[in-house]
Each structure stands twice: as C-alpha cells, then as structure tokens.
Design a protein around this motif. Structure first.
Motif, PDB file in Angstrom:
ATOM      1  N   TYR A  46     -12.147 -16.136 -26.272  1.00  0.00           N
ATOM      2  CA  TYR A  46     -11.094 -15.248 -26.765  1.00  0.00           C
ATOM      3  C   TYR A  46     -11.055 -15.365 -28.275  1.00  0.00           C
ATOM      4  O   TYR A  46     -11.610 -16.293 -28.871  1.00  0.00           O
ATOM      5  N   VAL A  50      -3.840 -13.147 -29.477  1.00  0.00           N
ATOM      6  CA  VAL A  50      -3.991 -12.711 -28.095  1.00  0.00           C
ATOM      7  C   VAL A  50      -3.055 -11.563 -27.751  1.00  0.00           C
ATOM      8  O   VAL A  50      -3.250 -10.888 -26.736  1.00  0.00           O
ATOM      9  N   VAL A  99      -4.797 -14.459 -22.148  1.00  0.00           N
ATOM     10  CA  VAL A  99      -5.529 -13.865 -23.262  1.00  0.00           C
ATOM     11  C   VAL A  99      -5.266 -12.367 -23.389  1.00  0.00           C
ATOM     12  O   VAL A  99      -5.054 -11.854 -24.489  1.00  0.00           O
ATOM     13  N   ALA A 375     -12.015 -19.972 -23.630  1.00  0.00           N
ATOM     14  CA  ALA A 375     -10.754 -19.470 -23.079  1.00  0.00           C
ATOM     15  C   ALA A 375     -10.122 -20.468 -22.123  1.00  0.00           C
ATOM     16  O   ALA A 375     -10.801 -21.343 -21.575  1.00  0.00           O
TER      17      ALA A 375
END
Length: 597
Positions: A46, A50, A99, A375
């Motif tokens: 990620y 976010v 995320v 992530a």
C-alpha cells in the motif's frame, strides 16, 4: 491552550482505537467470507494516504473491526473533498483490508444529534470501542446550550452495528469544565479515549492543552463520569490521548504541537507508561508526563519526507498479530483543503508499529512512510507479525571538527557576525546572553542573532546551554538555542523554551507560504537546567533539499532523536545562536562545535 511558540493556536485532532475487551485491543474472529474481496492477505503493498480513494481529508479517524469482518473508520466533522461545500458529522468509512476505504454514511444527522448541543456545535475526535454487546462512540461536542461560550463536552452514542443507526444519550458524559477566567472561560474537554481495566472497570481519558489530559472512571453503563478524575499529562503540552495495555503496562499515547499549521505543522506523538490505568505515566528516561520539564518518549514525528503534522495516533491489530498505527498527517506541498489556507488537509495514514525494548516505534523508528509498504494481513494465513528493523541511533560527532568556540577569549572567535545589535557578552568561558525583549517570529524580527556560515555537505552542530527559567511558574516565551538561519522569513530554531507552566525543547520552522508567513514547531526530549542541543544536517539525494534533524540531551551523553525539518536546495544556511522571547532570564552558552558526521 495550544501553545507552540509566541502565539496561542486552536487545534483539532485525530483518533483511533481497536475493539476494547478488558483493556486490550483485540481483533474479533474472522467471519468466513466476510473479506473475500481482500486483495492482500499479507502479500500486497500500500501507499499512504490510505484515505485518498474516498476523501481528501479524514482527520481524527477512530477505527474498529466489526463483527461482520470489516474495519470501520470514524472521522471528525469536515468536508471529505475539496470544494464539497458541506461537512459530514462524524463520517463512517468501511474497508476489508485497512487500505481501501469507502464512505458509508455519517454517524450524526439532524435527527440524532444531542439535544444539549448548540446549533452551531461541531463534533470532533470520535473514539469507537466495543463493550457489553454494543458499539460505543464517544466524541467531542464543541459547544453546548449552556450559558457560556466555548463550553466543550464529551458525548456518547451507542449502536448494535458500526454503521449504525446510532442512539445519542441525553446528557454529557463529561460536562463542560469552567476555567478561572470568567463566564466564557472553559477548559478544553476534547479527545475522548475509552478503555476497560483488567477488573472490568471502565475509564475515559479526555482533555487537551488548556486543562491537560485527565482520566475518569465511568459508570457501569458508560454514560457518566464518576469519582475524582486524575491528571495524567500536563496542560500546555499534550492532547489526543490513546491508551493500550501491553505486557503488564498501560501505555498512554498523546500528541503535542499545533495540529494545523499547514506546511509547518509539527504535530507529533509521544508516549509514557504506567502499571495503573490512572498513572503516573513516565517516559523511557523516567520523566513524568505531568512534570514541568515535560517527559514523553517520541513515537512519531516528521521525518523530512512529504508528511508533516504526523499526530493523534491510535492502534489496530491485523490478523497476523501485527500492530499498526493510524493517524492523520499533512502533505507539506499540498497542506490545505481549499487553497490557499482554509481547512488543513489531513488525510488518514497507516504504518507498522513495532515494539523495541518495551517501547513503541513507528517502522522501527523511521516514522511515516510515503512509498510502497507491506500491507496489513487481513486474511488468516498463518503469517506472524513482522520483525522490526534496527532502530536508528543518534549520531555521535566525529573527530573532524570544522569549527569550535569555547568562549574562552574576550569575544566570540573570528567568523561570527552579529545580526542587529549585539546582546551578549563573553564572561568566564561562557557566552552570557540575557533573553531579549525581542523575537524572531513572523513579522516580529527584532531579536539579535550571532551567525556564521555553515560548511558545505553534511555536518552536525552542538551547543550546551544553561537557561534560568526555573520550573512551573508561568514564563512566556523565554528561550535560548541554536538556529539554521537563511533569513528572517526562513529559518529553523531548536531551543529550550518556557511555555506557560511547562519547559520544552521546541524545534520551530518559519517559511513563506502563499503570500504569508507560516510558523510551526515540534518538541523533542525534556530539557534540564543545562540542556545539550544538536542539529544534524544532510542533503537529500535527488532533490538537494537540506534536511535538519533535532537531538536533545539532559546530560550530554544520552541523546533523544527528534523530528526533521527541511530547507530548499538553494538555501544559504548560517549557523546561529539566540536568546529571546522576553526579558527576565539569562542564557549561558558553554560552547558551539561544528563536526563532520
């Protein structure tokens, strides 16, 4: 009050928590099929922020994993997008992977806002938890229907599901708290954080700069503060409490600095720990969070990348048992929701939270990320929590001394120049400098400075300074320290500073922005009567920006690493000394040394 330099600033904030059971942040068992759209399962990446897929700003997010297997994030009242033209009262977003987020609804609408809230009230800093079969949403009401103004209070709403519908309760959990200044003077009753002690007793942390952070016991039904509250973090330094129990300790996280100074926002997270939910909380060096020379171990502070204002943290745990810190931050190159100025754009970020020798550190001490990161694990894979990398250590000055002045001659050594009239004298091997009734702050550029050219490339400057501001008495804003000076409108200043009843090491930045002067600061370690200060300079690869990181020490041996400010690549930096902010104290500099790292 929010004090981050020679002016008072009002602030808003960010908050997050996980499911609270017996005082521990827990993750409910996965619901089969509930997160089937999860693209990661621990193997993806990620990039912060976010929240970018659903909001330009999502300040004060409080996050919980619901019993349906999804995570829910609650935010403070703001527009979600630039130019939207309306605010969302405690917006709710949902994610299957921590995320990617989608806005679902708002927790409060015209039908379920507290009837004791004023018509012009706003709703800030939500805290979400699960207890006794229901979800509990504590939040700030900025204005009540009482007789005074600015009489903030803590409210609560409950629901069977994180997405609601939410039922508000008919009275404040923590009522407005009068100050000592008259009818409209109220302490800041902000930033709730709900925890459950090991004996099942419920507690609530609340408070901010004006009044400090307190903890109170709650009634069994969670709707009223009962008993005598206890101060756990001093006023004029901390807000945004978050508490978690780990390894027999309670850890109290709290944020410090101005949350909302645009590109110069130095908001940062500190922590102390205690065996009791009611404190006292002390930092890694044993300094209390309630002391005038205020303690607090650095957890998260600006590190020189795009993110400043990295504050108001909380924790959530993924399905591999890895802790994550969720917080808001400001992109220093795009700091406002509607340019220029206006609402600070504070998107939601997430980063790995490691535990190093019993203390939390974001990414092993590296701070906020702005590139691809592994992530969170959001499907059960048998994977365990990540191992932290080695924590960065404060640099020791090398033996290559570029310049040194022990002030052992009649005047400072050749190479120094005065900006404005000299204000100091050399006396018995020290530079003695009464604090000036003058300043270097926005359009008040009256203080004299002692300056010399900085060397090219990487370097470290260090000084040892004694400042006789005592403890606890209100003294504003006498300070002494070192500068990286470009001109009166662009500089960095690391100083031992008196701020109301506190004594702090303040790392300030001023720069031009959109036709005005932006000013903000971050704090580092606790000062002492004699405090050692360092600035470490390096040049960023690729951009050529100047990165300067602050370090402080109370004994000249144990150094605390603080945050990093930046200066443009074309800056001509001069190293400086200064003592300013108001008359009535005296600074004594023992030496200045410039080293190659």
């Amino acid at each position: 009050m929010a004090v981050t330099g020679p002016s008072l600033r009002r602030v808003t904030r960010l908050f997050l928590t996980g499911v609270t059971v017996g005082g521990l942040v827990m993750v409910p068992a996965a619901v089969p099929g509930a997160a089937a759209d999860d693209p990661y399962g621990g193997s993806g990446t990620y990039v912060n922020p976010v929240s970018q897929g659903m909001a330009d700003t999502y300040a004060d997010p409080a996050v919980i994993r619901g019993h349906d297997g999804y995570w829910y994030a609650f935010g403070t009242t703001d527009p979600l997008r630039s130019g939207e033209g309306r605010s969302h009262s405690l917006p709710i977003a949902r994610s299957s992977d921590l995320v990617h987020w989608t806005h679902v609804t708002d927790a409060l609408d015209e039908g379920n806002r507290p009837d004791w809230a004023a018509a012009d009230a706003s709703y800030w800093a939500p805290d979400i938890s699960y207890h006794d079969g229901r979800y509990w949403l504590y939040y700030v009401v900025t204005q009540t229907t009482g007789a005074g103004r600015n009489d903030s209070a803590i409210a609560v709403a409950t629901a069977a599901n994180p997405a609601g519908p939410w039922t508000t309760h008919d009275a404040p959990v923590v009522a407005p708290r009068p100050g000592a200044g008259g009818a409209d003077d109220f302490k800041w009753t902000f930033d709730p954080a709900h925890v459950v002690d090991t004996d099942g007793t419920r507690h609530l942390y609340y408070g901010s700069y004006y009044g400090g952070i307190w903890v109170t016991r709650l009634s069994a039904d969670g709707t009223r503060a009962v008993g005598e509250p206890v101060m756990v973090a001093t006023d004029n330094r901390f807000e945004g409490a978050y508490a978690v129990r780990r390894g027999g300790w309670w850890y109290l996280f709290a944020s410090s600095g101005d949350c909302c100074a645009g590109p110069t926002t130095g908001y940062s997270v500190f922590v102390g720990r205690s065996r009791s939910v009611r404190g006292p909380f002390v930092d890694r060096e044993g300094v209390p969070l309630t002391a005038s020379r205020t303690g607090g171990t650095v957890v998260l502070t600006p590190n020189g990348n795009r993110w400043v204002g990295t504050g108001h943290n909380a924790m959530v745990t993924d399905l591999a048992g890895q802790d994550w810190i969720v917080y808001h931050a400001i992109d220093r190159r795009n700091p406002y929701l509607d340019e220029p100025y206006g609402i600070n754009r504070r998107p939601m970020l997430i980063d790995r939270l490691d535990w190093v020798d019993g203390w939390p550190a974001v990414r092993g001490g590296r701070g906020a990320s702005d590139g691809p990161q592994p992530a969170p694990v959001t499907r059960r894979t048998g994977q365990g929590p990540a191992s932290p990398g080695p924590a960065p250590t404060p640099p020791a000055p090398a033996s290559s001394v570029v310049f040194g002045d022990d002030f052992d001659q009649e005047r400072p050594r050749p190479g120094w120049t005065w900006l404005r009239s000299p204000a100091a004298r050399v006396e018995k091997g020290r530079l003695v400098w009464p604090t000036q009734d003058a300043d270097l702050h926005k359009d008040n550029n009256s203080a004299s400075l002692l300056l010399r050219d900085a060397p090219r490339g990487a370097w470290t400057v260090e000084t040892k300074v004694r400042l006789d501001v005592g403890v606890e008495a209100v003294r504003n804003y006498q300070q002494a320290g070192i500068l990286a000076y470009v001109d009166d409108d662009r500089y960095l200043r690391l100083a031992h500073t008196a701020i109301w009843n506190t004594r702090q090491t303040e790392f300030a930045q001023e720069q031009p922005y959109a036709g005005r002067q932006a000013y903000g600061s971050m704090t580092v370690g606790p000062p002492a009567e004699t405090t050692w200060l360092r600035l470490r300079h390096r040049v960023a690869p690729g951009t050529g920006e100047h990165l300067l990181r602050a370090y402080t020490s109370r004994d000249g041996r144990t150094w605390i690493a603080g945050g990093t400010w930046t200066l443009p690549a074309d800056s001509r930096i001069r190293i400086g000394l200064g003592a300013m902010g108001g008359s009535g104290a005296t600074a004594e500099f023992d030496y200045v040394r410039v080293h190659r790292p």
